[in-house]
Write a protein that holds these residues in place. Structure first.
Motif, mmCIF file in Angstrom:
data_model
loop_
_atom_site.group_PDB
_atom_site.id
_atom_site.type_symbol
_atom_site.label_atom_id
_atom_site.label_comp_id
_atom_site.label_asym_id
_atom_site.label_seq_id
_atom_site.Cartn_x
_atom_site.Cartn_y
_atom_site.Cartn_z
ATOM 1 N N CYS A 1 64.617 78.907 3.293
ATOM 2 C CA CYS A 1 64.660 77.574 3.694
ATOM 3 C C CYS A 1 63.198 77.056 3.471
ATOM 4 C CB CYS A 1 64.746 77.430 5.183
ATOM 5 S SG CYS A 1 64.482 75.691 5.844
ATOM 6 N N ALA B 1 73.743 71.380 11.301
ATOM 7 C CA ALA B 1 73.364 72.753 11.199
ATOM 8 C C ALA B 1 74.232 73.892 11.607
ATOM 9 C CB ALA B 1 72.009 73.245 11.871
ATOM 10 N N THR C 1 64.881 68.911 11.571
ATOM 11 C CA THR C 1 65.705 70.174 11.305
ATOM 12 C C THR C 1 65.367 70.967 10.264
ATOM 13 O OG1 THR C 1 67.954 70.682 11.055
ATOM 14 C CG2 THR C 1 67.442 68.848 9.510
ATOM 15 N N ASP D 1 65.861 75.614 9.250
ATOM 16 C CA ASP D 1 65.987 76.937 10.047
ATOM 17 C C ASP D 1 64.358 77.396 10.018
ATOM 18 O OD1 ASP D 1 65.930 79.778 10.157
ATOM 19 O OD2 ASP D 1 67.891 79.895 9.220
ATOM 20 N N TYR E 1 71.471 80.079 8.750
ATOM 21 C CA TYR E 1 72.666 78.919 8.639
ATOM 22 C C TYR E 1 72.133 77.896 7.832
ATOM 23 C CZ TYR E 1 69.157 77.015 12.052
ATOM 24 O OH TYR E 1 67.862 76.361 12.431
ATOM 25 N N ILE F 1 72.577 73.847 6.539
ATOM 26 C CA ILE F 1 72.195 72.524 7.051
ATOM 27 C C ILE F 1 72.644 71.533 6.148
ATOM 28 C CG2 ILE F 1 70.658 70.471 7.725
ATOM 29 C CD1 ILE F 1 68.707 72.816 8.634
#
Length: 194
Positions: free
Chosen positions: A45, A58, A79, A81, A93, A95
């Motif tokens: 990320c 997410a 937002t 990770d 995860y 997004i």
């Protein structure tokens, strides 16, 4: 383009015009098409993302291909990770955009430089991270002690406009319910609130 982020920041700290000018140099503006990824599970990320327009989600995907929603991020929300962003490890995860969206992104290096060059932003992010931690702790506690009906009522009462933008199957996933259970629950809640 920066109006929303500055309103958000100034809810927590005060900025001078010079600080606003400098802050803008650390962010990049991006358009994100519906279903386009901002973060991909299993990859690094590289950005922390502020949603200026649109809606992101997410989520994790299980072995059966089902999405498990962790967060919805509408306008005015951050937002990322965070674990991957700050540690340099892989993302846990994904997004992606639920709608065509416009975002402001900042890299880890620019984040560090921003908080050094504009010290008030260090306080802003500390307050932001504190609020995020409190929210996640409350959600975890709620998942253990509140009924499905209580969780549903809470999210609808606190996010009525957002509920119009989220498909029922994704809301069910966020609440940890099946779509069928949520459908029955919605009928019962409507009956009880009349």
């Amino acid at each position: 383009m920066y109006d929303i982020i500055f309103r958000h920041i100034e809810e927590k700290v005060t900025l001078t015009p010079a600080e606003k000018q400098l802050i803008q140099t650390f962010f990049k503006f991006k358009k994100v098409r519906k279903k386009q990824f901002v973060v991909v599970e299993g990859h690094l990320c590289t950005y922390m993302t502020f949603v200026s327009k649109g809606l992101l989600k997410a989520y994790n995907v299980d072995d059966k291909g089902h999405q498990h929603i962790n967060q919805f991020s509408p306008e005015g929300w951050w937002t990322s990770d965070m674990s991957s962003f700050f540690s340099g490890g892989i993302s846990f995860y994904s997004i992606d955009a639920m709608e065509d969206s416009e975002v402001l992104v900042i890299t880890r290096e620019d984040f560090e430089n921003l908080t050094i060059q504009v010290p008030v932003m260090d306080r802003y992010f500390r307050l932001l991270f504190q609020n995020s931690l409190i929210t996640k702790e409350r959600r975890l506690i709620s998942s253990h002690i509140h009924t499905a009906e209580e969780k549903y009522k809470h999210i609808v009462e606190n996010n009525p406009d957002l509920m119009k933008r989220i498909p029922q199957n994704l809301l069910a996933s966020y609440l940890g319910l099946s779509a069928e259970t949520l459908s029955r629950l919605k009928k019962n809640v409507v009956i009880k609130t009349k």
